[in-house]
Scaffold this motif. Structure first.
Motif, PDB file in Angstrom:
ATOM      1  N   GLY A 117       0.795  -1.219   0.000  1.00 46.71           N
ATOM      2  CA  GLY A 117       0.000   0.000   0.000  1.00 46.71           C
ATOM      3  C   GLY A 117       0.828   1.270   0.000  1.00 46.71           C
ATOM      4  O   GLY A 117       1.689   1.485  -0.838  1.00 46.71           O
ATOM      5  N   LYS A 118       0.558   2.121   0.999  1.00 45.02           N
ATOM      6  CA  LYS A 118       1.207   3.439   1.041  1.00 45.02           C
ATOM      7  C   LYS A 118       2.713   3.329   1.196  1.00 45.02           C
ATOM      8  O   LYS A 118       3.457   4.191   0.743  1.00 45.02           O
ATOM      9  CB  LYS A 118       0.628   4.274   2.191  1.00 45.02           C
ATOM     10  CG  LYS A 118       0.879   3.694   3.575  1.00 45.02           C
ATOM     11  CD  LYS A 118       0.265   4.579   4.654  1.00 45.02           C
ATOM     12  CE  LYS A 118       0.543   4.019   6.047  1.00 45.02           C
ATOM     13  NZ  LYS A 118      -0.043   4.849   7.112  1.00 45.02           N
ATOM     14  N   HIS A 119       3.205   2.242   1.841  1.00 40.55           N
ATOM     15  CA  HIS A 119       4.656   2.094   1.978  1.00 40.55           C
ATOM     16  C   HIS A 119       5.311   1.941   0.611  1.00 40.55           C
ATOM     17  O   HIS A 119       6.345   2.525   0.331  1.00 40.55           O
ATOM     18  CB  HIS A 119       4.976   0.872   2.842  1.00 40.55           C
ATOM     19  CG  HIS A 119       4.914   1.167   4.307  1.00 40.55           C
ATOM     20  ND1 HIS A 119       4.757   0.186   5.245  1.00 40.55           N
ATOM     21  CD2 HIS A 119       4.994   2.333   4.985  1.00 40.55           C
ATOM     22  CE1 HIS A 119       4.733   0.740   6.458  1.00 40.55           C
ATOM     23  NE2 HIS A 119       4.875   2.035   6.308  1.00 40.55           N
ATOM     24  N   LEU A 120       4.676   1.143  -0.260  1.00 39.25           N
ATOM     25  CA  LEU A 120       5.259   0.950  -1.587  1.00 39.25           C
ATOM     26  C   LEU A 120       5.213   2.244  -2.390  1.00 39.25           C
ATOM     27  O   LEU A 120       6.156   2.592  -3.078  1.00 39.25           O
ATOM     28  CB  LEU A 120       4.486  -0.141  -2.340  1.00 39.25           C
ATOM     29  CG  LEU A 120       4.886  -1.583  -2.050  1.00 39.25           C
ATOM     30  CD1 LEU A 120       4.015  -2.529  -2.852  1.00 39.25           C
ATOM     31  CD2 LEU A 120       6.345  -1.816  -2.379  1.00 39.25           C
ATOM     32  N   ASN A 121       4.110   2.972  -2.283  1.00 36.96           N
ATOM     33  CA  ASN A 121       3.943   4.159  -3.104  1.00 36.96           C
ATOM     34  C   ASN A 121       4.761   5.338  -2.599  1.00 36.96           C
ATOM     35  O   ASN A 121       5.194   6.170  -3.378  1.00 36.96           O
ATOM     36  CB  ASN A 121       2.460   4.557  -3.148  1.00 36.96           C
ATOM     37  CG  ASN A 121       1.622   3.522  -3.861  1.00 36.96           C
ATOM     38  OD1 ASN A 121       2.120   2.821  -4.718  1.00 36.96           O
ATOM     39  ND2 ASN A 121       0.361   3.407  -3.495  1.00 36.96           N
ATOM     40  N   ASN A 122       4.951   5.426  -1.286  1.00 34.42           N
ATOM     41  CA  ASN A 122       5.618   6.592  -0.726  1.00 34.42           C
ATOM     42  C   ASN A 122       6.976   6.261  -0.128  1.00 34.42           C
ATOM     43  O   ASN A 122       8.017   6.515  -0.713  1.00 34.42           O
ATOM     44  CB  ASN A 122       4.720   7.237   0.351  1.00 34.42           C
ATOM     45  CG  ASN A 122       3.398   7.694  -0.238  1.00 34.42           C
ATOM     46  OD1 ASN A 122       3.356   8.129  -1.368  1.00 34.42           O
ATOM     47  ND2 ASN A 122       2.334   7.577   0.513  1.00 34.42           N
ATOM     48  N   VAL A 123       6.954   5.660   1.048  1.00 32.23           N
ATOM     49  CA  VAL A 123       8.183   5.493   1.812  1.00 32.23           C
ATOM     50  C   VAL A 123       9.152   4.533   1.153  1.00 32.23           C
ATOM     51  O   VAL A 123      10.273   4.897   0.802  1.00 32.23           O
ATOM     52  CB  VAL A 123       7.851   5.003   3.241  1.00 32.23           C
ATOM     53  CG1 VAL A 123       9.126   4.812   4.036  1.00 32.23           C
ATOM     54  CG2 VAL A 123       6.954   6.013   3.937  1.00 32.23           C
ATOM     55  N   SER A 124       8.733   3.285   0.961  1.00 28.18           N
ATOM     56  CA  SER A 124       9.698   2.298   0.493  1.00 28.18           C
ATOM     57  C   SER A 124      10.037   2.458  -0.984  1.00 28.18           C
ATOM     58  O   SER A 124      10.994   1.874  -1.452  1.00 28.18           O
ATOM     59  CB  SER A 124       9.199   0.884   0.762  1.00 28.18           C
ATOM     60  OG  SER A 124       8.020   0.639   0.052  1.00 28.18           O
ATOM     61  N   ILE A 145       9.626   9.962   5.943  1.00 28.53           N
ATOM     62  CA  ILE A 145       8.437  10.502   6.612  1.00 28.53           C
ATOM     63  C   ILE A 145       8.616  11.999   6.861  1.00 28.53           C
ATOM     64  O   ILE A 145       7.717  12.812   6.608  1.00 28.53           O
ATOM     65  CB  ILE A 145       8.170   9.763   7.941  1.00 28.53           C
ATOM     66  CG1 ILE A 145       7.653   8.341   7.659  1.00 28.53           C
ATOM     67  CG2 ILE A 145       7.143  10.521   8.786  1.00 28.53           C
ATOM     68  CD1 ILE A 145       7.556   7.457   8.892  1.00 28.53           C
ATOM     69  N   ILE A 146       9.795  12.377   7.358  1.00 29.31           N
ATOM     70  CA  ILE A 146      10.077  13.800   7.624  1.00 29.31           C
ATOM     71  C   ILE A 146      10.012  14.606   6.329  1.00 29.31           C
ATOM     72  O   ILE A 146       9.431  15.697   6.291  1.00 29.31           O
ATOM     73  CB  ILE A 146      11.458  13.952   8.296  1.00 29.31           C
ATOM     74  CG1 ILE A 146      11.426  13.345   9.698  1.00 29.31           C
ATOM     75  CG2 ILE A 146      11.865  15.425   8.374  1.00 29.31           C
ATOM     76  CD1 ILE A 146      12.785  13.239  10.361  1.00 29.31           C
TER      77      ILE A 146
END
Length: 229
Positions: free
Chosen positions: A24-31, A88-89
Motif C-alpha cells: 500500500g502506502k509504503h510501496l507508493n511513498n516510503v519504500s 516521513i520527515i
C-alpha cells in the motif's frame, strides 16, 4: 572472503532470514524511495553485510528478505528504519500535519513461532513493548495461502531496532515447527478464462490455484478423466 560469524546469545554462530512485508502506502511513498533505487539498496547491502532481496511482480505487496548473521541483520534494519523516518520527515514538509507518525514495519513470521513471541498470557510481547518502547502486534490470522502471520512493529527507529533484536533472539530459541508455507504476494485480481472466452476476476479460484502452485511448484495434477479425453 570468509562469511561473517556472530556469536549469538545461544552460543552458536548463526545466519538468520527475516522477511518484511511492504504494501500500500509504503510501496507508493516510503519504500519506493528506499527500495526502488538500485544504488540505495546496493549501499545497504554493502554497509550492513546482509543479503537484501525484494520480490518482483506487479503486485500491491512486496516481500523484502534480509539474510545474514545477526549483527548484519540489525545493521540492515537500522538503515531501513532510519531511511523510513527520513522519508516521513521529507513527506511532512508538504503536509499540514504537525506530529510525526511512527515508523512502521511488518515482519512475516511462521505461525508456529508466534506463540513464543506472544508468551504465556501475552507476557513476552508485553515485555518487548515495555523494554523497547515499540508497539508490537501479532496478527491473529495467517496471511493468505500460507502458514505465516504478520508482526507489526511501530515506533522510533531506535525502538524498532531493539524490538527486532529481541524478536531475533526468540526466533533463535524457538525454531519453527513443521513445514512453513511462505506467504507470496499475488496480483490484486487474477483474470480467469471460462468457456466461451469470457474473462473475469475470480479471487477464490485464483487463491486456490496459487496455493496449489505454491505447495507443489509444478502444474496441477491431471485427472484420469482428463487423460482419457
Amino acid at each position: 572472503m570468509e562469511p561473517i560469524k556472530v556469536q549469538s546469545e545461544g552460543g552458536l554462530n548463526v545466519t538468520l532470514t527475516i522477511r518484511l512485508l511492504m504494501h500500500g502506502k509504503h510501496l507508493n511513498n516510503v519504500s519506493s524511495l528506499c527500495f526502488q533505487k538500485g544504488e540505495t539498496v546496493k549501499k545497504m547491502r554493502e554497509d550492513s553485510g546482509a543479503r537484501i532481496n525484494i520480490s518482483e511482480g506487479n503486485c500491491p505487496e512486496r516481500i523484502v528478505t534480509i539474510t545474514g548473521p545477526t549483527d548484519a541483520i540489525f545493521k540492515a534494519f537500522a538503515m531501513i528504519a532510519y531511511k523510513f523516518e527520513e522519508d516521513i520527515i521529507n513527506s511532512m514538509s508538504n503536509s499540514p500535519a504537525t506530529s510525526k507518525p511512527p515508523v512502521t514495519l511488518r515482519l512475516v513470521v511462521p505461525a508456529s513461532q508466534c506463540g513464543s513471541l506472544i508468551g504465556k498470557g501475552g507476557s513476552k510481547i508485553k515485555e518487548m513493548r515495555e523494554s523497547t518502547g515499540a508497539q508490537v502486534q501479532v496478527a491473529g490470522d495467517m496471511l493468505p495461502n500460507s502458514t505465516e502471520r504478520a508482526v507489526t512493529i511501530s515506533g522510533a527507529p531506535e525502538a524498532i531496532i531493539q524490538c527486532v533484536k529481541q524478536i531475533c533472539v526468540v526466533m533463535l530459541e524457538s525454531p519453527p515447527k513443521g513445514a512453513t508455507i511462505p506467504y507470496r504476494p499475488k496480483p490484486a485480481s487474477t483474470p480467469v478464462i471460462f468457456s466461451g472466452g469470457q474473462v473475469r476476476a475470480d479471487p477464490l479460484g485464483a487463491s486456490t490455484a496459487n496455493l496449489s502452485l505454491l505447495l507443489q511448484h509444478q502444474p496441477l495434477p491431471v485427472t484420469r478423466q482428463q487423460r482419457n479425453r
